[in-house]
Design a protein around this motif. Structure first.
Motif, short mmCIF file in Angstrom:
data_model
loop_
_atom_site.label_atom_id
_atom_site.label_comp_id
_atom_site.label_asym_id
_atom_site.label_seq_id
_atom_site.Cartn_x
_atom_site.Cartn_y
_atom_site.Cartn_z
N ALA A 89 -56.84 -11.21 -43.95
CA ALA A 89 -57.54 -11.07 -45.23
C ALA A 89 -56.67 -10.22 -46.16
N GLY A 90 -56.03 -10.85 -47.15
CA GLY A 90 -55.22 -10.14 -48.13
C GLY A 90 -53.95 -9.50 -47.60
N HIS A 91 -53.44 -9.98 -46.47
CA HIS A 91 -52.27 -9.34 -45.87
C HIS A 91 -51.56 -10.28 -44.89
N ILE A 92 -50.29 -10.03 -44.66
CA ILE A 92 -49.48 -10.74 -43.67
C ILE A 92 -48.83 -9.67 -42.79
N THR A 93 -48.80 -9.89 -41.48
CA THR A 93 -48.17 -8.91 -40.60
C THR A 93 -47.52 -9.61 -39.41
N ALA A 94 -46.76 -8.84 -38.64
CA ALA A 94 -46.11 -9.36 -37.44
C ALA A 94 -46.78 -8.76 -36.20
N CYS A 95 -46.90 -9.60 -35.17
CA CYS A 95 -47.45 -9.15 -33.89
C CYS A 95 -46.48 -9.58 -32.80
N ILE A 96 -45.92 -8.61 -32.10
CA ILE A 96 -44.96 -8.89 -31.03
C ILE A 96 -45.48 -8.30 -29.72
N ASP A 97 -45.66 -9.19 -28.75
CA ASP A 97 -46.15 -8.79 -27.41
C ASP A 97 -47.39 -7.90 -27.49
N GLY A 98 -48.37 -8.35 -28.27
CA GLY A 98 -49.65 -7.65 -28.34
C GLY A 98 -49.67 -6.39 -29.18
N VAL A 99 -48.61 -6.16 -29.96
CA VAL A 99 -48.55 -4.97 -30.81
C VAL A 99 -48.30 -5.40 -32.26
N ILE A 100 -49.19 -4.99 -33.15
CA ILE A 100 -48.99 -5.26 -34.58
C ILE A 100 -48.03 -4.20 -35.11
N ALA B 33 -43.08 -8.85 -42.65
CA ALA B 33 -43.62 -9.57 -41.49
C ALA B 33 -42.64 -10.62 -40.97
N ILE B 34 -42.06 -11.40 -41.88
CA ILE B 34 -41.14 -12.47 -41.46
C ILE B 34 -39.85 -11.86 -40.91
N ALA B 35 -39.32 -10.83 -41.58
CA ALA B 35 -38.10 -10.18 -41.09
C ALA B 35 -38.33 -9.58 -39.70
N THR B 36 -39.49 -8.95 -39.50
CA THR B 36 -39.81 -8.33 -38.22
C THR B 36 -39.97 -9.38 -37.12
N ALA B 37 -40.75 -10.41 -37.40
CA ALA B 37 -41.05 -11.44 -36.39
C ALA B 37 -39.83 -12.28 -36.03
N THR B 38 -38.94 -12.51 -37.00
CA THR B 38 -37.76 -13.35 -36.75
C THR B 38 -36.53 -12.53 -36.41
N ASN B 39 -36.67 -11.20 -36.46
CA ASN B 39 -35.56 -10.28 -36.19
C ASN B 39 -34.39 -10.50 -37.15
N LYS B 40 -34.72 -10.79 -38.43
CA LYS B 40 -33.70 -10.98 -39.46
C LYS B 40 -33.56 -9.69 -40.26
N ASP B 41 -32.40 -9.55 -40.87
CA ASP B 41 -32.16 -8.46 -41.80
C ASP B 41 -33.13 -8.62 -42.98
#
Length: 125
Positions: free
Chosen positions: A95-106, A21-29
């Motif tokens: 609930a029990g999870h972390i994810t990334a949401c970019i421009d309305g898309v998980i 989630a953090i790599a996706t949202a921050t665009n990091k390797d």
């Protein structure tokens, strides 16, 4: 809205939702992100970066949206969040999870849009 995406460099589906989630949202390797999380975890004195308190400390410089429970009403779901926030980049604590949401898309390895959202951090690089 959901789109399958796996930030893991080998495409492995594993219990690494925080890193993904953090790599996706921050665009990091992915590997760079995991190293950074491990280093920060040690600096802050946590045993793991999946600890909720660690996430709050790690992401504290980002604007935070809190979705409190309202008696008699269902909690906001991931699918509701995508409709309410069609623009922007967010990390969602569900609930029990972390994810990334970019421009309305998980973006995740599985469709978690049915899960309740407790907190969202806006990522404004």
């Amino acid at each position: 809205m959901f789109k399958e995406f796996n930030a893991h460099p080998k495409g492995i589906k594993t219990g690494d939702c925080v890193v993904r989630a953090i790599a996706t949202a921050t665009n990091k390797d992915y590997l760079e992100c995991r190293r950074e999380l491990n280093q920060k975890k040690r600096e802050l004195g946590f045993s793991g970066y999946k600890d909720t308190l660690f996430l709050y400390k790690y992401l504290e410089s980002n604007p935070r949206l809190i979705f409190k429970a309202v008696k008699g009403e269902p909690r906001i779901k991931g699918s509701d969040f995508t409709e309410l926030h069609p623009k922007g980049t967010y990390i969602l604590k569900m609930a029990g999870h972390i994810t990334a949401c970019i421009d309305g898309v998980i973006l995740d390895t599985w469709d978690c849009t049915y899960r309740s959202v407790y907190t969202a951090w806006e990522i404004t690089q």
